[in-house]
Design a protein around this motif. Structure first.
Motif, PDB file in Angstrom:
ATOM      1  N   THR A   1       0.850  -1.186   0.000  1.00 31.48           N
ATOM      2  CA  THR A   1       0.000   0.000   0.000  1.00 31.48           C
ATOM      3  C   THR A   1       0.886   1.237   0.000  1.00 31.48           C
ATOM      4  OG1 THR A   1      -1.701  -1.167   1.265  1.00 31.48           O
ATOM      5  CG2 THR A   1      -1.845   1.225   1.214  1.00 31.48           C
ATOM      6  N   PHE A   2       0.501   2.234  -0.832  1.00 29.38           N
ATOM      7  CA  PHE A   2       1.270   3.473  -0.946  1.00 29.38           C
ATOM      8  C   PHE A   2       0.356   4.666  -0.669  1.00 29.38           C
ATOM      9  CE2 PHE A   2       3.304   0.287  -3.490  1.00 29.38           C
ATOM     10  CZ  PHE A   2       4.664   0.529  -3.393  1.00 29.38           C
ATOM     11  N   TYR A   3       0.830   5.610   0.164  1.00 26.30           N
ATOM     12  CA  TYR A   3       0.042   6.808   0.449  1.00 26.30           C
ATOM     13  C   TYR A   3       0.947   7.914   0.965  1.00 26.30           C
ATOM     14  CZ  TYR A   3       0.156   4.503   5.059  1.00 26.30           C
ATOM     15  OH  TYR A   3       0.552   3.865   6.208  1.00 26.30           O
ATOM     16  N   ASN A   4       0.406   9.141   0.998  1.00 27.02           N
ATOM     17  CA  ASN A   4       1.150  10.324   1.473  1.00 27.02           C
ATOM     18  C   ASN A   4       2.456  10.544   0.714  1.00 27.02           C
ATOM     19  OD1 ASN A   4      -0.809  10.855   3.419  1.00 27.02           O
ATOM     20  ND2 ASN A   4       0.243   9.659   4.996  1.00 27.02           N
ATOM     21  N   GLN A   5       2.407  10.403  -0.620  1.00 27.18           N
ATOM     22  CA  GLN A   5       3.631  10.498  -1.410  1.00 27.18           C
ATOM     23  C   GLN A   5       3.943  11.942  -1.821  1.00 27.18           C
ATOM     24  OE1 GLN A   5       5.666   7.831  -2.087  1.00 27.18           O
ATOM     25  NE2 GLN A   5       4.309   6.651  -0.769  1.00 27.18           N
ATOM     26  N   THR A   6       5.235  12.248  -1.996  1.00 24.80           N
ATOM     27  CA  THR A   6       5.671  13.509  -2.581  1.00 24.80           C
ATOM     28  C   THR A   6       6.271  13.294  -3.971  1.00 24.80           C
ATOM     29  OG1 THR A   6       7.844  13.315  -1.540  1.00 24.80           O
ATOM     30  CG2 THR A   6       6.147  14.522  -0.334  1.00 24.80           C
ATOM     31  N   TYR A   7       6.290  12.053  -4.416  1.00 20.68           N
ATOM     32  CA  TYR A   7       6.891  11.712  -5.701  1.00 20.68           C
ATOM     33  C   TYR A   7       6.112  10.524  -6.252  1.00 20.68           C
ATOM     34  CZ  TYR A   7      10.658  11.156  -9.133  1.00 20.68           C
ATOM     35  OH  TYR A   7      11.376  11.091 -10.290  1.00 20.68           O
ATOM     36  N   SER A   8       6.495  10.036  -7.445  1.00 20.46           N
ATOM     37  CA  SER A   8       5.871   8.826  -7.969  1.00 20.46           C
ATOM     38  C   SER A   8       6.031   7.691  -6.968  1.00 20.46           C
ATOM     39  CB  SER A   8       6.503   8.433  -9.306  1.00 20.46           C
ATOM     40  OG  SER A   8       6.383   9.484 -10.248  1.00 20.46           O
TER      41      SER A   8
ATOM     42  N   LEU B   1       7.278  19.036  -4.423  1.00 21.77           N
ATOM     43  CA  LEU B   1       7.798  19.982  -3.440  1.00 21.77           C
ATOM     44  C   LEU B   1       7.082  21.323  -3.513  1.00 21.77           C
ATOM     45  CD1 LEU B   1      11.604  19.228  -3.820  1.00 21.77           C
ATOM     46  CD2 LEU B   1       9.933  18.177  -2.287  1.00 21.77           C
ATOM     47  N   ASP B   2       6.486  21.623  -4.673  1.00 30.04           N
ATOM     48  CA  ASP B   2       5.752  22.882  -4.796  1.00 30.04           C
ATOM     49  C   ASP B   2       4.327  22.770  -4.288  1.00 30.04           C
ATOM     50  OD1 ASP B   2       4.690  21.236  -6.709  1.00 30.04           O
ATOM     51  OD2 ASP B   2       5.134  22.535  -8.416  1.00 30.04           O
ATOM     52  N   GLY B   3       3.979  21.597  -3.766  1.00 30.55           N
ATOM     53  CA  GLY B   3       2.647  21.408  -3.207  1.00 30.55           C
ATOM     54  C   GLY B   3       1.581  21.062  -4.227  1.00 30.55           C
ATOM     55  N   LYS B   4       1.963  21.002  -5.516  1.00 34.19           N
ATOM     56  CA  LYS B   4       0.987  20.692  -6.554  1.00 34.19           C
ATOM     57  C   LYS B   4       0.962  19.186  -6.805  1.00 34.19           C
ATOM     58  CE  LYS B   4       1.511  25.119  -8.919  1.00 34.19           C
ATOM     59  NZ  LYS B   4       1.861  25.798 -10.190  1.00 34.19           N
ATOM     60  N   ALA B   5      -0.230  18.662  -7.005  1.00 34.63           N
ATOM     61  CA  ALA B   5      -0.372  17.233  -7.287  1.00 34.63           C
ATOM     62  C   ALA B   5       0.050  16.960  -8.721  1.00 34.63           C
ATOM     63  CB  ALA B   5      -1.813  16.798  -7.053  1.00 34.63           C
ATOM     64  N   SER B   6       1.144  16.222  -8.905  1.00 35.71           N
ATOM     65  CA  SER B   6       1.671  16.093 -10.261  1.00 35.71           C
ATOM     66  C   SER B   6       2.346  14.764 -10.563  1.00 35.71           C
ATOM     67  CB  SER B   6       2.676  17.220 -10.527  1.00 35.71           C
ATOM     68  OG  SER B   6       3.677  17.239  -9.531  1.00 35.71           O
ATOM     69  N   TYR B   7       2.287  13.783  -9.688  1.00 35.87           N
ATOM     70  CA  TYR B   7       3.032  12.552  -9.907  1.00 35.87           C
ATOM     71  C   TYR B   7       2.110  11.339  -9.999  1.00 35.87           C
ATOM     72  CZ  TYR B   7       7.198  15.253  -8.864  1.00 35.87           C
ATOM     73  OH  TYR B   7       8.199  16.175  -8.903  1.00 35.87           O
ATOM     74  N   PRO B   8       2.467  10.363 -10.877  1.00 34.80           N
ATOM     75  CA  PRO B   8       1.642   9.166 -11.043  1.00 34.80           C
ATOM     76  C   PRO B   8       1.971   8.090 -10.009  1.00 34.80           C
ATOM     77  CG  PRO B   8       3.473   9.078 -12.558  1.00 34.80           C
ATOM     78  CD  PRO B   8       3.585  10.400 -11.836  1.00 34.80           C
ATOM     79  N   CYS B   9       1.176   7.040 -10.013  1.00 39.90           N
ATOM     80  CA  CYS B   9       1.468   5.893  -9.143  1.00 39.90           C
ATOM     81  C   CYS B   9       2.728   5.166  -9.600  1.00 39.90           C
ATOM     82  CB  CYS B   9       0.286   4.924  -9.148  1.00 39.90           C
ATOM     83  SG  CYS B   9      -1.238   5.648  -8.522  1.00 39.90           S
ATOM     84  N   LEU B  10       2.883   4.994 -10.902  1.00 39.33           N
ATOM     85  CA  LEU B  10       4.043   4.291 -11.450  1.00 39.33           C
ATOM     86  C   LEU B  10       4.617   5.094 -12.600  1.00 39.33           C
ATOM     87  CD1 LEU B  10       5.916   1.838 -11.940  1.00 39.33           C
ATOM     88  CD2 LEU B  10       4.078   0.826 -13.306  1.00 39.33           C
ATOM     89  N   GLN B  11       5.929   5.298 -12.578  1.00 42.38           N
ATOM     90  CA  GLN B  11       6.626   5.979 -13.657  1.00 42.38           C
ATOM     91  C   GLN B  11       7.660   5.042 -14.262  1.00 42.38           C
ATOM     92  OE1 GLN B  11       9.056   9.399 -12.592  1.00 42.38           O
ATOM     93  NE2 GLN B  11       8.529  10.393 -14.518  1.00 42.38           N
ATOM     94  N   ILE B  12       7.588   4.868 -15.610  1.00 42.59           N
ATOM     95  CA  ILE B  12       8.515   3.992 -16.326  1.00 42.59           C
ATOM     96  C   ILE B  12       9.257   4.833 -17.349  1.00 42.59           C
ATOM     97  CG2 ILE B  12       8.724   1.879 -17.694  1.00 42.59           C
ATOM     98  CD1 ILE B  12       5.856   1.184 -16.764  1.00 42.59           C
TER      99      ILE B  12
END
Length: 479
Positions: A135-142, A167-178
């Motif tokens: 389980t993944f939550y409270n992320q700041t990155y992918s 880091l800029d507080g904007k939601a911008s990252y996916p669950c998985l990045q390839i």
């Protein structure tokens, strides 16, 4: 006697299978290397020490339901991590709150909860990775990153919750990045709920190969379930996508934003369900090297079924139900050949509400111009489809001047459209065949139903066009 017993105990410990041994170990427990798991003390050093003592492929066990505080770390040995429901939590004192659990060797990770800690497979040395029941939550990155030609990684039965904010507080990252040439990546039986995006596959001008998304559940996405640029064999199959801006976004571009031949064999989107999605499939650009197959999907209450095209586009055996669009529900543009065969397009209506575009600007809904619009230089084949209850034209084919491609509209059935005079309009083309179609219409002001009253065609000036309009059946139904 007591002294002898003490010596025996020390001797046994010195050859034991835990932290006292200096030999490589097959199984270790984190608490034996100073791991507290008390949600207070940083346990990073304990993880590094335990990993350093393992045989290649050895197992590190975490204590059930404990909370381990981590700072960024890199594991450089093959390892199995058995979590037993334990939590790996990002150290709140890390300045940029960017805590990665990095691997440059193979890893198997089972039953771990990642609270602000993201995973990364980072090098070509990674040839096997398994992430399961996590389980993944409270992320700041992918949540998970797979980069630099890592391969043979399976992510299954995991849950991703909450929007990853940078880091800029904007939601911008996916669950998985390839990225960057990775291959043989499978993402299956996972849940992505209330997240920014599902999977981003960005080749960065290197060919990605054999990326499979299967049997996943995506709900409340800010952007997309899958976005990809270059790849050889992408499969998006048996997924459920709800409440998203895009289902699948395919953009075959290289780093300099130029169209590239790296598109490989393209993309297969098959047997998925899309519910309340703005654009189920969006194919950007005019890349002639790609092929996209959209087959046996169900789209319910979506605003655009398929939008844009590049290369060859095959739309086969799909159900488009209760569509609501501003302009064209199915909008195919580009220079490749487009096949629309054996689809059901039912209850396509105009958007009656204020609609926000990509920049957040309000657009007032208007009458749908057509269910299907096709525009470009390629050949179009529209066969054995079923249209029912649409507003505007059923099909509108706009051609670029002096186009010499084929247009075939054959063996389709149209039932109960609106009051528009034409169900089909066709621009300039070399060969046009409109044959063996059936129209059962509701006519507000009854007119004599002739071929020309329902098909508008403008021949290509300066060319010898072939125009065939025969064996079509127009049936009146009066209110």
């Amino acid at each position: 006697m007591n002294r002898i017993i003490l010596y025996l105990i020390l001797a046994l410990n010195s050859v034991g299978c835990r932290n006292y041994s200096k030999l490589p170990l097959t199984n270790v427990h984190i608490e034996d290397f100073g791991g507290y798991g008390n949600d207070l003390v940083d346990d990073t050093h304990a993880f590094l020490l335990a990993a350093s003592r393992l045989n290649s492929g050895g197992t590190l066990y975490l204590k059930k339901n404990q909370v381990y505080i981590l700072s960024p770390l890199l594991i450089s040995t093959d390892i199995k991590l058995i979590g037993n429901g334990a939590v790996l939590k990002a150290n709140p004192d890390i300045k940029d709150k960017n805590v990665g659990f990095n691997f440059d060797r193979n890893a198997v990770i089972n039953n771990v909860k990642f609270d602000g800690v993201w995973l990364a497979f980072k090098t070509i040395n990674v040839t096997k990775g398994i992430i399961k029941n996590c389980t993944f939550y409270n992320q700041t990155y992918s949540n998970i990153s797979i980069i630099n030609e890592s391969s043979n990684i399976i992510i299954s039965y995991c849950t991703f919750k909450g929007k990853a904010k940078g880091l800029d507080g904007k939601a911008s990252y996916p669950c998985l990045q390839i990225t960057t040439g990775s291959k043989n990546i499978t993402f299956k039986n996972n849940k992505c709920i209330d997240v920014v995006a599902g999977v981003t596959a960005d080749g960065m001008n290197q060919l990605l190969q054999n990326i499979v998304l299967k049997n996943n559940y995506f709900d409340r996405l800010t952007y997309y379930a899958l976005k990809t640029d270059v790849g050889n064999i992408f499969i998006f199959e048996n997924n459920i996508v709800k409440n998203a801006l895009y289902g699948v976004f395919y953009e075959a571009l290289d780093e300099s934003e130029n169209y590239t031949s790296l598109g490989g064999n393209g993309l297969v989107v098959e047997q998925n369900t899309f519910i309340n999605v703005e654009r189920c499939l969006y194919v950007a650009g005019k890349n002639p090297y790609t092929e996209v197959v959209f087959n046996h999907n169900v789209m319910n209450s979506c605003r655009f079924g398929v939008n844009r095209s590049c290369g060859t586009l095959k739309i086969l055996n799909n159900q488009f139900i209760n569509g609501e669009s501003l302009y064209h529900y199915f909008d195919a543009l580009g220079e490749g050949n487009i096949f629309i065969i054996k689809n059901d397009i039912i209850n396509t209506i105009r958007c009656k509400e204020i609609y926000k575009d990509w920049d957040g600007e309000d657009i007032q809904g208007s009458i749908v111009l057509s269910c299907v619009r096709m525009f470009g230089l390629g050949s179009y084949y529209i066969e054995r489809n079923f249209f029912k209850n649409w507003e505007g034209k059923a099909i509108h084919i706009a051609r670029i001047a002096n186009s010499y491609a084929d247009i075939k509209v054959i063996n389709n059935k149209f039932v109960k459209g609106d009051d528009s005079k034409n169900i089909l309009t066709i621009g300039a083309a070399q060969i046009v065949k409109v044959e063996n179609n059936i129209l059962i219409g509701i006519i507000a002001n009854p007119v004599i139903m002739t071929n020309e009253s329902h098909v508008s065609y403008k021949p290509n000036s300066g060319s010898k066009s072939i125009y065939s309009l025969k064996k079509n059946s127009w049936q009146e139904i009066h209110n």
